[in-house]
Motif scaffolding. Sequence first.
Motif, PDB file in Angstrom:
ATOM      1  N   ASN A 207     -29.117  -1.721 -13.000  1.00  0.00           N
ATOM      2  CA  ASN A 207     -30.080  -0.616 -12.932  1.00  0.00           C
ATOM      3  C   ASN A 207     -31.487  -1.047 -13.331  1.00  0.00           C
ATOM      4  OD1 ASN A 207     -28.249   1.188 -11.973  1.00  0.00           O
ATOM      5  ND2 ASN A 207     -27.829   2.168 -13.951  1.00  0.00           N
ATOM      6  N   LEU A 208     -31.562  -1.919 -14.323  1.00  0.00           N
ATOM      7  CA  LEU A 208     -32.882  -2.423 -14.732  1.00  0.00           C
ATOM      8  C   LEU A 208     -33.546  -3.134 -13.551  1.00  0.00           C
ATOM      9  CD1 LEU A 208     -34.899  -2.750 -17.028  1.00  0.00           C
ATOM     10  CD2 LEU A 208     -33.656  -4.792 -17.768  1.00  0.00           C
ATOM     11  N   ALA A 209     -32.753  -3.938 -12.849  1.00  0.00           N
ATOM     12  CA  ALA A 209     -33.276  -4.645 -11.672  1.00  0.00           C
ATOM     13  C   ALA A 209     -33.656  -3.645 -10.580  1.00  0.00           C
ATOM     14  CB  ALA A 209     -32.248  -5.634 -11.153  1.00  0.00           C
ATOM     15  N   ARG A 210     -32.868  -2.579 -10.439  1.00  0.00           N
ATOM     16  CA  ARG A 210     -33.195  -1.551  -9.423  1.00  0.00           C
ATOM     17  C   ARG A 210     -34.559  -0.927  -9.709  1.00  0.00           C
ATOM     18  NH1 ARG A 210     -27.367  -0.192  -9.931  1.00  0.00           N
ATOM     19  NH2 ARG A 210     -26.475  -1.049  -8.013  1.00  0.00           N
ATOM     20  N   LEU A 211     -34.793  -0.626 -10.991  1.00  0.00           N
ATOM     21  CA  LEU A 211     -36.076  -0.019 -11.359  1.00  0.00           C
ATOM     22  C   LEU A 211     -37.228  -0.978 -11.047  1.00  0.00           C
ATOM     23  CD1 LEU A 211     -37.613   2.337 -12.672  1.00  0.00           C
ATOM     24  CD2 LEU A 211     -37.233   1.252 -14.898  1.00  0.00           C
ATOM     25  N   ARG A 213     -37.271  -3.410  -8.812  1.00  0.00           N
ATOM     26  CA  ARG A 213     -37.432  -3.530  -7.357  1.00  0.00           C
ATOM     27  C   ARG A 213     -38.198  -2.326  -6.800  1.00  0.00           C
ATOM     28  NH1 ARG A 213     -38.914  -6.396  -4.070  1.00  0.00           N
ATOM     29  NH2 ARG A 213     -37.593  -8.014  -4.907  1.00  0.00           N
ATOM     30  N   MET A 214     -37.825  -1.112  -7.281  1.00  0.00           N
ATOM     31  CA  MET A 214     -38.537   0.098  -6.824  1.00  0.00           C
ATOM     32  C   MET A 214     -40.008   0.012  -7.202  1.00  0.00           C
ATOM     33  SD  MET A 214     -36.111   3.285  -7.885  1.00  0.00           S
ATOM     34  CE  MET A 214     -34.347   3.154  -7.784  1.00  0.00           C
ATOM     35  N   ALA A 215     -40.274  -0.503  -8.409  1.00  0.00           N
ATOM     36  CA  ALA A 215     -41.662  -0.598  -8.875  1.00  0.00           C
ATOM     37  C   ALA A 215     -42.459  -1.549  -7.980  1.00  0.00           C
ATOM     38  CB  ALA A 215     -41.695  -1.092 -10.326  1.00  0.00           C
ATOM     39  N   VAL A 216     -41.861  -2.693  -7.645  1.00  0.00           N
ATOM     40  CA  VAL A 216     -42.560  -3.656  -6.777  1.00  0.00           C
ATOM     41  C   VAL A 216     -42.841  -3.014  -5.422  1.00  0.00           C
ATOM     42  CG1 VAL A 216     -42.325  -5.828  -5.514  1.00  0.00           C
ATOM     43  CG2 VAL A 216     -41.622  -5.713  -7.905  1.00  0.00           C
ATOM     44  N   ASP A 217     -41.814  -2.415  -4.838  1.00  0.00           N
ATOM     45  CA  ASP A 217     -41.990  -1.847  -3.491  1.00  0.00           C
ATOM     46  C   ASP A 217     -43.067  -0.763  -3.504  1.00  0.00           C
ATOM     47  OD1 ASP A 217     -40.068  -3.581  -2.645  1.00  0.00           O
ATOM     48  OD2 ASP A 217     -38.443  -2.097  -2.537  1.00  0.00           O
ATOM     49  N   TYR A 218     -43.023   0.096  -4.518  1.00  0.00           N
ATOM     50  CA  TYR A 218     -44.011   1.183  -4.567  1.00  0.00           C
ATOM     51  C   TYR A 218     -45.425   0.620  -4.798  1.00  0.00           C
ATOM     52  CZ  TYR A 218     -46.583   5.346  -5.722  1.00  0.00           C
ATOM     53  OH  TYR A 218     -47.535   6.338  -5.726  1.00  0.00           O
ATOM     54  N   ALA A 219     -45.528  -0.286  -5.780  1.00  0.00           N
ATOM     55  CA  ALA A 219     -46.861  -0.820  -6.106  1.00  0.00           C
ATOM     56  C   ALA A 219     -47.477  -1.519  -4.894  1.00  0.00           C
ATOM     57  CB  ALA A 219     -46.763  -1.781  -7.285  1.00  0.00           C
ATOM     58  N   ARG A 220     -46.677  -2.314  -4.193  1.00  0.00           N
ATOM     59  CA  ARG A 220     -47.227  -3.002  -3.015  1.00  0.00           C
ATOM     60  C   ARG A 220     -47.655  -1.969  -1.970  1.00  0.00           C
ATOM     61  NH1 ARG A 220     -48.299  -7.155  -5.984  1.00  0.00           N
ATOM     62  NH2 ARG A 220     -46.624  -8.592  -6.415  1.00  0.00           N
ATOM     63  N   SER A 221     -46.907  -0.845  -1.867  1.00  0.00           N
ATOM     64  CA  SER A 221     -47.247   0.163  -0.856  1.00  0.00           C
ATOM     65  C   SER A 221     -48.554   0.883  -1.187  1.00  0.00           C
ATOM     66  CB  SER A 221     -46.104   1.180  -0.699  1.00  0.00           C
ATOM     67  OG  SER A 221     -46.179   2.164  -1.724  1.00  0.00           O
ATOM     68  N   ILE A 222     -48.966   0.872  -2.471  1.00  0.00           N
ATOM     69  CA  ILE A 222     -50.256   1.511  -2.791  1.00  0.00           C
ATOM     70  C   ILE A 222     -51.351   0.466  -3.054  1.00  0.00           C
ATOM     71  CG2 ILE A 222     -49.250   3.677  -3.639  1.00  0.00           C
ATOM     72  CD1 ILE A 222     -49.808   2.626  -6.537  1.00  0.00           C
ATOM     73  N   GLY A 223     -51.090  -0.759  -2.605  1.00  0.00           N
ATOM     74  CA  GLY A 223     -52.167  -1.756  -2.597  1.00  0.00           C
ATOM     75  C   GLY A 223     -52.251  -2.658  -3.808  1.00  0.00           C
ATOM     76  N   PHE A 224     -51.220  -2.685  -4.660  1.00  0.00           N
ATOM     77  CA  PHE A 224     -51.271  -3.574  -5.833  1.00  0.00           C
ATOM     78  C   PHE A 224     -51.071  -5.023  -5.399  1.00  0.00           C
ATOM     79  CE2 PHE A 224     -48.965  -5.516  -9.571  1.00  0.00           C
ATOM     80  CZ  PHE A 224     -50.074  -5.574 -10.396  1.00  0.00           C
ATOM     81  N   LYS A 225     -52.059  -5.861  -5.699  1.00  0.00           N
ATOM     82  CA  LYS A 225     -51.975  -7.265  -5.272  1.00  0.00           C
ATOM     83  C   LYS A 225     -51.694  -8.191  -6.462  1.00  0.00           C
ATOM     84  CE  LYS A 225     -54.075  -6.915  -0.946  1.00  0.00           C
ATOM     85  NZ  LYS A 225     -53.849  -5.500  -0.865  1.00  0.00           N
TER      86      LYS A 225
END
Length: 437
Positions: A207-211, A213-225
């Motif tokens: 679950n920690l890894a799931r969180l 992964r979700m954070a990476v996917d979301y951050a990249r989708s809002i432009g975090f480089k």
Amino acid sequence: MNAFYPSVGKIRYEGSRSDNPLSFRHYDPDAVIAGRTMREHLRFAMSYWHTMVAEGTDMFGVGTVDKHYGASDPMEQARNKARAAFELMDKLDIDFYCFHDRDIAPEADNLTETNRRLDQIADLLAELQQASGKRVLWGTANLFSHPRYRHGAGTACTADVFAFAAAQVKKALELTVRLGGAGYVFWGGREGYETLLNTNMRLELDNLARLMRMAVDYARSIGFKGDFYVEPKPKEPTKHQYDFDAATVIGFLRQYRLDKDFKLNIEANHATLAGHSFQHELRLARINGMLGSIDANQGDLLLGWDTDQFPTNIYDAAWCMYEVLKGGGFSNGGLNFDAKARRASSSLEDIFYGYIAGMDTFALGLKLADRIIQDGRLDQFITDRYASWNEGLGARIRAGQVSLAELEQIALAKGDVETGSGRQEYLETLINNLIIG
Ligand code: XUL
Ligand code: CO
């Protein structure tokens, strides 16, 4: 800017002979070392939680420093706190800051109102950044203080708690992106266990890894480089923390295929709590291409907890900067002073003495590391020590061209083998002489 720290002016570099305690003796921001200015190498950051929020409480006593910033309303306090932060950074010539969501704005009764407050303070921080050129080194979410996280956040036993943690991470990412943050940290204060009797370790780690992964996917989708970091720590507050040390975290990130997005944020005091030296943790991160950022502080080996002292150990700072230089220097990371003045250091000036101590120690550490590298004898010694791996048998072993049976034949034919001295005492004296000059 002279509202919150009126007794302290701008701290300037005055050279090593200065007897002004409110000056830098080694941190000369524009001096060039190994091709970059000290400012570019060191990328100093202020920790919002210790410097602007923490009042000196410990397990046995209440605060000793007033952090109300002249206001009683919590939002007015938060605004003044932000203004004070920028005054302090300006006076200390610190370019970056790091924050948890809960450091910058007070939590309300519900998430909607809490997030509204965060947006209001973010507006002010953005303005202050714009006016000063200061930047966010990294942001993070505080997933350890609120009672709902008492069983963990990403590793909670309850899915609803996981949802709250996810919501907080999402908002903290939005704030970090909005404020132009170069990094985002996961430090798992409650991501661990007190007893295995009630713990499903497999599920918690997944679950920690799931969180993440979700954070990476979301951050990249809002432009975090920028970079994501995990900050290892073996224990405290939990008995066992899953981000135990650099080796454990690297294994975790690889297992869950998070290693392309994540690096490590190595903290000195966490390294020693794990039974390692600071340099050991930095070295492990560096040789795996994962040395991202650093929480610069130090512990007290006679106390078994995370004392978060301002770093004053010249050797540790030199070895830290040696690893940073060998790794090619910081890109998105920097040196965040995750450190606080001692509880009894309770005057307004003490926080300045703390930062000056830390900044000068690391400036000196940078100079010494460069001196050790320029001198070359240490690196040459190591190169020579492993010379047999560059030719003949060693080169063939490294190329995977030799079998166990062939090695046995070689050993049998040789009868015995001579290996040289490790020369530890010689090397320790060499470093002492380089440091003392
Ligand atoms: C706690 C610690 C944290 C992290 C950010 O020991 O180091 O402040 O740096 O959550
Ligand atoms: Co830290």
